[in-house]
Write a protein that holds these residues in place. Structure first.
Motif, PDB file in Angstrom:
ATOM      1  N   MET A 135      11.744   2.906 -23.252  1.00 24.49           N
ATOM      2  CA  MET A 135      10.677   1.181 -22.970  1.00 24.49           C
ATOM      3  C   MET A 135       8.910   1.135 -24.256  1.00 24.49           C
ATOM      4  O   MET A 135       9.294   2.481 -24.847  1.00 24.49           O
ATOM      5  CB  MET A 135       9.734   1.607 -21.371  1.00 24.49           C
ATOM      6  N   ALA A 136       8.996   0.462 -24.042  1.00 22.39           N
ATOM      7  CA  ALA A 136       7.632   0.477 -25.205  1.00 22.39           C
ATOM      8  C   ALA A 136       6.905  -0.513 -24.182  1.00 22.39           C
ATOM      9  O   ALA A 136       7.209  -2.123 -23.808  1.00 22.39           O
ATOM     10  CB  ALA A 136       8.348  -0.479 -26.088  1.00 22.39           C
ATOM     11  N   ASP A 137       5.862  -0.485 -24.510  1.00 27.65           N
ATOM     12  CA  ASP A 137       3.980  -1.316 -24.425  1.00 27.65           C
ATOM     13  C   ASP A 137       4.063  -2.198 -25.392  1.00 27.65           C
ATOM     14  O   ASP A 137       4.093  -1.874 -26.371  1.00 27.65           O
ATOM     15  CB  ASP A 137       3.027  -0.216 -23.988  1.00 27.65           C
ATOM     16  N   LEU A 138       4.812  -3.771 -24.964  1.00 21.16           N
ATOM     17  CA  LEU A 138       4.509  -4.828 -25.980  1.00 21.16           C
ATOM     18  C   LEU A 138       2.783  -5.012 -26.148  1.00 21.16           C
ATOM     19  O   LEU A 138       3.200  -5.064 -27.684  1.00 21.16           O
ATOM     20  CB  LEU A 138       4.682  -5.573 -25.157  1.00 21.16           C
ATOM     21  N   SER A 139       2.075  -4.532 -25.082  1.00 17.72           N
ATOM     22  CA  SER A 139       0.417  -4.577 -26.035  1.00 17.72           C
ATOM     23  C   SER A 139      -0.085  -3.589 -27.516  1.00 17.72           C
ATOM     24  O   SER A 139      -0.208  -3.495 -28.769  1.00 17.72           O
ATOM     25  CB  SER A 139       0.011  -4.389 -25.330  1.00 17.72           C
ATOM     26  N   THR A 140       0.346  -2.453 -26.821  1.00 15.72           N
ATOM     27  CA  THR A 140       0.097  -1.191 -27.902  1.00 15.72           C
ATOM     28  C   THR A 140       0.541  -0.705 -29.064  1.00 15.72           C
ATOM     29  O   THR A 140       0.980   0.004 -29.612  1.00 15.72           O
ATOM     30  CB  THR A 140      -0.425   0.643 -26.292  1.00 15.72           C
ATOM     31  N   LYS A 141       2.545  -1.196 -28.567  1.00 11.45           N
ATOM     32  CA  LYS A 141       3.314  -0.707 -28.951  1.00 11.45           C
ATOM     33  C   LYS A 141       3.344   0.667 -29.154  1.00 11.45           C
ATOM     34  O   LYS A 141       4.568   1.444 -29.975  1.00 11.45           O
ATOM     35  CB  LYS A 141       3.770  -1.062 -31.094  1.00 11.45           C
ATOM     36  N   ASP A 142       3.022   0.994 -28.012  1.00 15.42           N
ATOM     37  CA  ASP A 142       3.859   2.695 -27.856  1.00 15.42           C
ATOM     38  C   ASP A 142       4.889   2.787 -26.832  1.00 15.42           C
ATOM     39  O   ASP A 142       5.521   1.484 -26.531  1.00 15.42           O
ATOM     40  CB  ASP A 142       1.554   3.445 -26.910  1.00 15.42           C
ATOM     41  N   ALA A 143       5.313   3.419 -27.094  1.00 15.24           N
ATOM     42  CA  ALA A 143       7.014   3.520 -27.067  1.00 15.24           C
ATOM     43  C   ALA A 143       7.712   5.354 -26.532  1.00 15.24           C
ATOM     44  O   ALA A 143       6.854   6.331 -27.447  1.00 15.24           O
ATOM     45  CB  ALA A 143       8.255   2.831 -27.396  1.00 15.24           C
ATOM     46  N   ILE A 144       9.117   5.818 -25.631  1.00 17.07           N
ATOM     47  CA  ILE A 144       9.466   6.892 -25.814  1.00 17.07           C
ATOM     48  C   ILE A 144      10.970   6.504 -25.201  1.00 17.07           C
ATOM     49  O   ILE A 144      11.248   5.390 -24.947  1.00 17.07           O
ATOM     50  CB  ILE A 144       8.963   7.179 -24.228  1.00 17.07           C
ATOM     51  N   VAL A 145      11.449   7.547 -25.973  1.00 17.99           N
ATOM     52  CA  VAL A 145      12.605   7.572 -25.899  1.00 17.99           C
ATOM     53  C   VAL A 145      13.301   8.785 -25.191  1.00 17.99           C
ATOM     54  O   VAL A 145      12.901   9.935 -26.001  1.00 17.99           O
ATOM     55  CB  VAL A 145      13.748   7.338 -27.011  1.00 17.99           C
ATOM     56  N   ALA A 146      14.194   9.283 -24.361  1.00 14.76           N
ATOM     57  CA  ALA A 146      14.872   9.990 -23.730  1.00 14.76           C
ATOM     58  C   ALA A 146      15.898  10.351 -23.144  1.00 14.76           C
ATOM     59  O   ALA A 146      15.722   9.387 -22.892  1.00 14.76           O
ATOM     60  CB  ALA A 146      13.602  10.522 -22.127  1.00 14.76           C
ATOM     61  N   LEU A 147      16.612  11.086 -23.813  1.00 15.70           N
ATOM     62  CA  LEU A 147      17.419  11.714 -23.794  1.00 15.70           C
ATOM     63  C   LEU A 147      18.200  12.875 -22.897  1.00 15.70           C
ATOM     64  O   LEU A 147      17.766  13.954 -23.217  1.00 15.70           O
ATOM     65  CB  LEU A 147      18.688  11.478 -24.952  1.00 15.70           C
ATOM     66  N   VAL A 148      18.889  12.579 -21.650  1.00 18.14           N
ATOM     67  CA  VAL A 148      18.878  14.109 -21.182  1.00 18.14           C
ATOM     68  C   VAL A 148      21.082  14.268 -21.176  1.00 18.14           C
ATOM     69  O   VAL A 148      21.193  13.149 -20.986  1.00 18.14           O
ATOM     70  CB  VAL A 148      18.560  13.883 -19.847  1.00 18.14           C
ATOM     71  N   ALA A 149      21.266  15.568 -21.402  1.00 20.00           N
ATOM     72  CA  ALA A 149      22.734  15.331 -21.395  1.00 20.00           C
ATOM     73  C   ALA A 149      23.191  16.224 -20.088  1.00 20.00           C
ATOM     74  O   ALA A 149      24.205  17.229 -20.132  1.00 20.00           O
ATOM     75  CB  ALA A 149      23.745  16.052 -22.527  1.00 20.00           C
ATOM     76  N   THR A 150      23.036  15.749 -18.815  1.00 23.98           N
ATOM     77  CA  THR A 150      23.544  15.864 -16.996  1.00 23.98           C
ATOM     78  C   THR A 150      23.124  15.095 -16.671  1.00 23.98           C
ATOM     79  O   THR A 150      22.408  13.886 -17.084  1.00 23.98           O
ATOM     80  CB  THR A 150      22.738  16.916 -17.128  1.00 23.98           C
ATOM     81  N   ASP A 151      24.113  14.757 -15.284  1.00 26.52           N
ATOM     82  CA  ASP A 151      24.519  13.913 -15.129  1.00 26.52           C
ATOM     83  C   ASP A 151      23.135  13.817 -13.722  1.00 26.52           C
ATOM     84  O   ASP A 151      23.131  12.457 -12.680  1.00 26.52           O
ATOM     85  CB  ASP A 151      25.796  13.619 -13.541  1.00 26.52           C
ATOM     86  N   THR A 152      21.933  14.618 -13.872  1.00 25.34           N
ATOM     87  CA  THR A 152      21.020  15.316 -13.197  1.00 25.34           C
ATOM     88  C   THR A 152      19.736  14.778 -13.785  1.00 25.34           C
ATOM     89  O   THR A 152      18.537  14.805 -13.074  1.00 25.34           O
ATOM     90  CB  THR A 152      20.808  16.205 -12.372  1.00 25.34           C
ATOM     91  N   GLY A 153      19.678  14.137 -14.976  1.00 23.59           N
ATOM     92  CA  GLY A 153      18.320  14.038 -16.188  1.00 23.59           C
ATOM     93  C   GLY A 153      17.556  12.487 -15.593  1.00 23.59           C
ATOM     94  O   GLY A 153      17.046  12.598 -16.822  1.00 23.59           O
ATOM     95  N   MET A 154      18.129  11.699 -14.317  1.00 23.67           N
ATOM     96  CA  MET A 154      17.116  10.602 -14.681  1.00 23.67           C
ATOM     97  C   MET A 154      15.403  11.191 -14.299  1.00 23.67           C
ATOM     98  O   MET A 154      14.905  10.452 -15.154  1.00 23.67           O
ATOM     99  CB  MET A 154      17.692   9.567 -13.909  1.00 23.67           C
ATOM    100  N   PRO A 155      15.651  11.241 -12.801  1.00 26.55           N
ATOM    101  CA  PRO A 155      14.792  11.534 -12.822  1.00 26.55           C
ATOM    102  C   PRO A 155      13.742  12.944 -14.048  1.00 26.55           C
ATOM    103  O   PRO A 155      11.879  13.388 -14.459  1.00 26.55           O
ATOM    104  CB  PRO A 155      14.490  12.892 -11.562  1.00 26.55           C
ATOM    105  N   ARG A 156      14.338  13.564 -14.167  1.00 30.79           N
ATOM    106  CA  ARG A 156      12.998  14.172 -16.242  1.00 30.79           C
ATOM    107  C   ARG A 156      12.976  12.970 -17.089  1.00 30.79           C
ATOM    108  O   ARG A 156      12.209  13.223 -17.294  1.00 30.79           O
ATOM    109  CB  ARG A 156      14.370  15.200 -16.796  1.00 30.79           C
ATOM    110  N   ALA A 157      14.061  11.989 -17.398  1.00 32.64           N
ATOM    111  CA  ALA A 157      14.113  10.829 -18.319  1.00 32.64           C
ATOM    112  C   ALA A 157      12.711  10.100 -17.655  1.00 32.64           C
ATOM    113  O   ALA A 157      11.789   9.614 -18.399  1.00 32.64           O
ATOM    114  CB  ALA A 157      14.831  10.081 -18.381  1.00 32.64           C
ATOM    115  N   LYS A 158      12.975  10.311 -16.654  1.00 34.21           N
ATOM    116  CA  LYS A 158      11.566   8.446 -15.668  1.00 34.21           C
ATOM    117  C   LYS A 158      10.331   9.392 -15.528  1.00 34.21           C
ATOM    118  O   LYS A 158       9.028   8.868 -16.346  1.00 34.21           O
ATOM    119  CB  LYS A 158      12.083   9.271 -14.360  1.00 34.21           C
ATOM    120  N   SER A 159      10.217  11.074 -15.225  1.00 33.62           N
ATOM    121  CA  SER A 159       8.980  11.868 -15.776  1.00 33.62           C
ATOM    122  C   SER A 159       8.493  11.778 -16.991  1.00 33.62           C
ATOM    123  O   SER A 159       7.370  11.935 -17.041  1.00 33.62           O
ATOM    124  CB  SER A 159       9.005  13.471 -15.396  1.00 33.62           C
TER     125      SER A 159
END
Length: 340
Positions: free
Chosen positions: A297-321
């Motif tokens: 995700m990236a903020d279009l105003s500030t140009k701040d962004a993050i990429v989160a990659l997780v190698a497990t089927d249960t990883g989405m909560p950690r990426a969202k956090s």
């Protein structure tokens, strides 16, 4: 992106035979994050699971984070006058589209049907990129058909991005991986990106794992535009920085987005989801392959962004956090039922 529903995965058709096990070895890491601040890659203030000192960054399957990269290639062709986003696909694909029904049976003989030019006359590249083409997400058991008239509404479609792949190959005469390398990977210095498994990728690929901890992943010998990208967190963040820095391209992405049904303040542009809230606008996407969960995700105003990659089927909560920590505030896109 994959969700179990009546025996079918919403991101990939569930074909157990296609999930080839990688060697069971110690994973270099199972979670990696990269951040942009004002559009520039920053070194994390605290380490993630991946050791910062490693000489070879750990590579993950990007899953549906593949789609914004493919969309960027299409938009670059459009900006260069080589692709008309609103012209019927039949004008570039007069012989139709060869659709592989068992696309994710990676070592099986292909089962194909031909999508006729009559159908392609109804569909444009803009509709494919914005998921308004009327094509289903996947059609693994029969010929590819429209489920509603193109342009009528939003419906997430991996098939649409495979069709975009065919269109790009027809227009340029090169494979998706060759096009991406020439237009993005080499110019941006992305040494850990490829749309299919290479020797370099294989050496640094973290094994994706199921909820039980067993290795569970597809290994892509050929390009699939919707889901086969391999990348490191830093490389994908660098790609995002290039998108944020290109005002003409970003204008195409965000112009006149379509509303995502039953998702207030969530829209879809060309290649990216778009959040529009009182706190600002963001572009974003997620990914879900067997053994991997990804989020960007990236903020279009500030140009701040993050990429989160997780190698497990249960990883989405950690990426969202991690995303909420990096970009505080309202994020209605993360509540979309597909983002699991």
């Amino acid at each position: 992106m994959l969700v179990h529903t009546s025996g079918i995965l919403l991101g990939l058709p569930f074909i157990a035979r296609a999930a080839e096990n990688a060697p069971d070895r110690e994973a270099p890491c199972a979670f990696a994050v990269a951040r942009l601040r004002r559009g520039h890659l920053v070194i994390p203030s605290h380490p993630d699971d991946c050791r910062a000192a490693t000489d070879s960054p750990t590579i993950f399957q990007a899953a549906s984070l593949s789609k914004p990269v493919v969309a960027t290639l299409a938009l670059k062709l459009a900006l260069g006058g080589k692709l008309d986003l609103d012209r019927p696909l039949s004008e570039s694909l007069p012989d139709g589209h060869i659709h592989r029904q068992n696309l994710f049976a990676l070592r099986a003989p292909p089962i194909v049907d031909v999508v006729p030019s009559e159908l392609l006359k109804k569909v444009t590249a803009r509709e494919l990129l914005s998921h308004t083409s009327g094509l289903p997400n996947w059609s693994p058991t029969g010929p590819l058909r429209l489920t509603f008239e193109p342009g009528a509404r939003w419906q997430y479609s991996g098939e649409g991005y495979v069709l975009i792949q065919h269109l790009l190959q027809s227009l340029t005469g090169v494979s998706l991986n060759e096009l991406a390398a020439a237009e993005l990977f080499r110019p941006l210095g992305l040494r850990d990106c490829a749309f299919k498994l290479t020797e370099r990728i294989s050496q640094s690929l973290v094994p994706g794992r199921s909820a039980s901890g067993k290795i569970n992943q597809l290994r892509f010998p050929y390009e699939i535009a919707a889901s086969s990208l391999y990348t490191s967190a830093a490389d994908y963040a660098t790609f995002m920085a290039s998108v944020l820095a290109d005002e003409r391209l970003l204008s195409l992405v965000t112009h006149a987005p379509v509303q995502v049904p039953k998702a207030p303040n969530v829209y879809w542009g060309l290649g990216w989801g778009i959040e529009r809230t009182s706190e600002g606008n963001h572009i974003w996407h997620w990914g879900n392959n067997p053994g991997f969960r990804t989020l960007a995700m990236a903020d279009l105003s500030t140009k701040d962004a993050i990429v989160a990659l997780v190698a497990t089927d249960t990883g989405m909560p950690r990426a969202k956090s991690s995303l909420r920590e990096a970009l505080p505030g309202l994020h209605p896109g993360l509540d979309l039922y597909l983002v699991q």
